[in-house]
Scaffold this active site. Structure first.
Site, short mmCIF file in Angstrom:
data_model
loop_
_atom_site.label_atom_id
_atom_site.label_comp_id
_atom_site.label_asym_id
_atom_site.label_seq_id
_atom_site.Cartn_x
_atom_site.Cartn_y
_atom_site.Cartn_z
N LYS A 187 0.83 -1.21 0.00
CA LYS A 187 0.00 0.00 0.00
C LYS A 187 0.87 1.27 0.00
CE LYS A 187 -3.98 -2.12 0.15
NZ LYS A 187 -3.61 -3.53 0.09
C1 PLP Z 1 -9.92 -3.14 -1.60
C2 PLP Z 1 -9.29 -3.87 -0.45
N1 PLP Z 1 -10.05 -4.15 0.62
C3 PLP Z 1 -9.54 -4.78 1.68
C4 PLP Z 1 -8.23 -5.18 1.73
C5 PLP Z 1 -7.75 -5.94 2.91
O1 PLP Z 1 -6.70 -5.33 3.58
P1 PLP Z 1 -5.69 -6.23 4.47
O2 PLP Z 1 -4.85 -6.99 3.52
O3 PLP Z 1 -4.94 -5.19 5.24
O4 PLP Z 1 -6.51 -7.10 5.34
C6 PLP Z 1 -7.40 -4.91 0.65
C7 PLP Z 1 -6.00 -5.32 0.69
O5 PLP Z 1 -5.31 -5.62 -0.18
C8 PLP Z 1 -7.94 -4.25 -0.48
O6 PLP Z 1 -7.19 -4.00 -1.55
#
Ligand code: PLP
Length: 385
Positions: A187
């Site tokens: 990110k």
């Molecule tokens: C659109 C979206 N929602 C949710 C997430 C979930 O985040 P995390 O990987 O921190 O749980 C991501 C992560 O890649 C994402 O791209």
């Protein structure tokens, strides 16, 4: 085979410097590794960037989305409208609370929920919309907010891909009842693992704070007011986040530089469709995703990905449609053709290497190889006819 003189270029890479390393060491030299001053500082910084009153640090974007669904009161029997063109977590959070994800097709330009189609998917059971900024692009979010307001639905903004972006002068993270950021290492900023719920709603914030801390309500450590989770973000992760935010302008400027170089170089390519940015959009650039045009057949994209990888270029098929993931097909009975725009786009998109420290010669090399592979793919297909 990768020529020995050329090292491979990863799809993504975190931008970690001395200040992040020092911040971790500083925390390790204190007795407070969890629930301390760092998370509070990080929460304030994130809330400020999103233009919100509250930030609630959580252990991942997924954890944040789950807590937000619980705090929004979404229950079994409810329907929640969401996009099929995203990472699965944006739909999984709906399943976690026993509700039904209702997929609604995307706009072919913004790649986000088509507001008219989202409105048409509303039924008496619809309680909320989980809207995602695909690849960090907030286009269409104002229209989706209007659909939610008009129909008295709760809007949760899955802003996991858009930290630091702006749309029509509104920060990403400022839409709807609450928004959730994700800080996985690919990110814009990372905490290793981590996430942040941001909201203006005082009671929603109190509830999320309790949910992320095993349902505790007050100072008594072994008193639990409700079913909760351990979704806490520890002080070490929070300290990395603070150091990243201190460098946010520099990181985002570098991401803009890389995106700009890709745009300049690839805008004249006659085989590619580049990201569409509406006038009022200030992207914080999560990834750089290009789309193959109609000269290509759907299967060509995977051939191109294989060939790029063989030449040491990291790349990804962002995103396969969520409604066609095997477990979603089983659960909800979806089939090919249900979300035609999403399926069309998803068969043609490819993510190129993208990270803030990417050099100009790395971008050039990716483009050189990509152009060569695109030509080769079309020529070899002509040969088959
Ligand atoms: C659109 C979206 N929602 C949710 C997430 C979930 O985040 P995390 O990987 O921190 O749980 C991501 C992560 O890649 C994402 O791209």
């Amino acid at each position: 085979m990768i020529p020995p003189s050329m090292s491979s270029i990863p799809l993504s890479q975190p931008d970690i410097g001395r200040s992040e390393i020092d911040a971790v060491i500083d925390v390790l030299n204190t007795p407070t590794l969890s629930i301390g001053p760092k998370i509070e500082e990080f929460e304030h910084a994130c809330a400020k960037i999103a233009g919100r009153r509250h930030g609630i640090g959580v252990s991942s974007g997924t954890a944040g989305l789950h807590a937000a669904m619980v705090a929004a009161g979404i229950k079994p029997g409810d329907e929640v409208i969401t996009t099929p063109f995203s990472f699965v977590a944006s739909a999984n959070c709906i399943l976690y609370v026993g509700a039904k994800p209702v997929f609604s097709d995307i706009d072919p330009q913004t790649l986000n929920l088509d507001p008219d189609k989202a409105a048409a998917a509303i039924t008496p059971r619809t309680k909320a919309i989980v809207a995602v900024e695909a690849f960090g692009n907030p286009a269409g979010m104002i229209e989706i907010e209007q659909v939610a307001q008009k129909n008295e639905l709760i809007l949760i903004e899955d802003a996991c891909e858009g930290f630091g972006g702006l749309f029509a002068s509104r920060p990403v993270g400022s839409f709807g009842r609450a928004a959730v950021f994700g800080f996985y290492p690919n990110k814009q900023i990372t905490t290793g693992e981590g996430g942040m719920i941001v909201t203006d709603d005082d009671s929603f914030a109190i509830l999320c704070r309790s949910l992320r801390n095993q349902g505790r309500d007050g100072m008594n450590w072994l008193s639990h007011a409700r079913l909760g989770y351990n979704y806490r973000l520890c002080e070490i992760n929070a300290a990395i986040g603070i150091a990243q935010i201190a460098r946010l302008d520099e990181i985002l400027a570098n991401r803009r530089r890389v995106a700009h170089q890709y745009m300049q170089r690839l805008m004249i390519n006659r085989y590619l469709i580049l990201p569409t940015l509406l006038d009022d959009t200030h992207m914080s650039w999560f990834v750089f995703v290009v789309r193959l045009n109609d000269l290509f057949e759907p299967g060509d994209r995977d051939t191109i990905l294989r060939e790029l990888r063989a030449e040491g270029i990291g790349c990804g098929n962002y995103f396969p449609p969520i409604h066609l993931q095997p477990y979603m097909e089983q659960l909800l009975g979806h089939k090919i053709g249900d979300m035609p725009v999403c399926e069309y786009v998803a068969a043609r998109t490819l993510a190129l290497p993208f990270f803030s420290q990417m050099t100009s010669s790395q971008v050039d090399r990716v483009c050189d190889v990509l152009e060569k592979v695109l030509d080769r793919t079309l020529i070899s297909r002509k040969g088959r006819f």
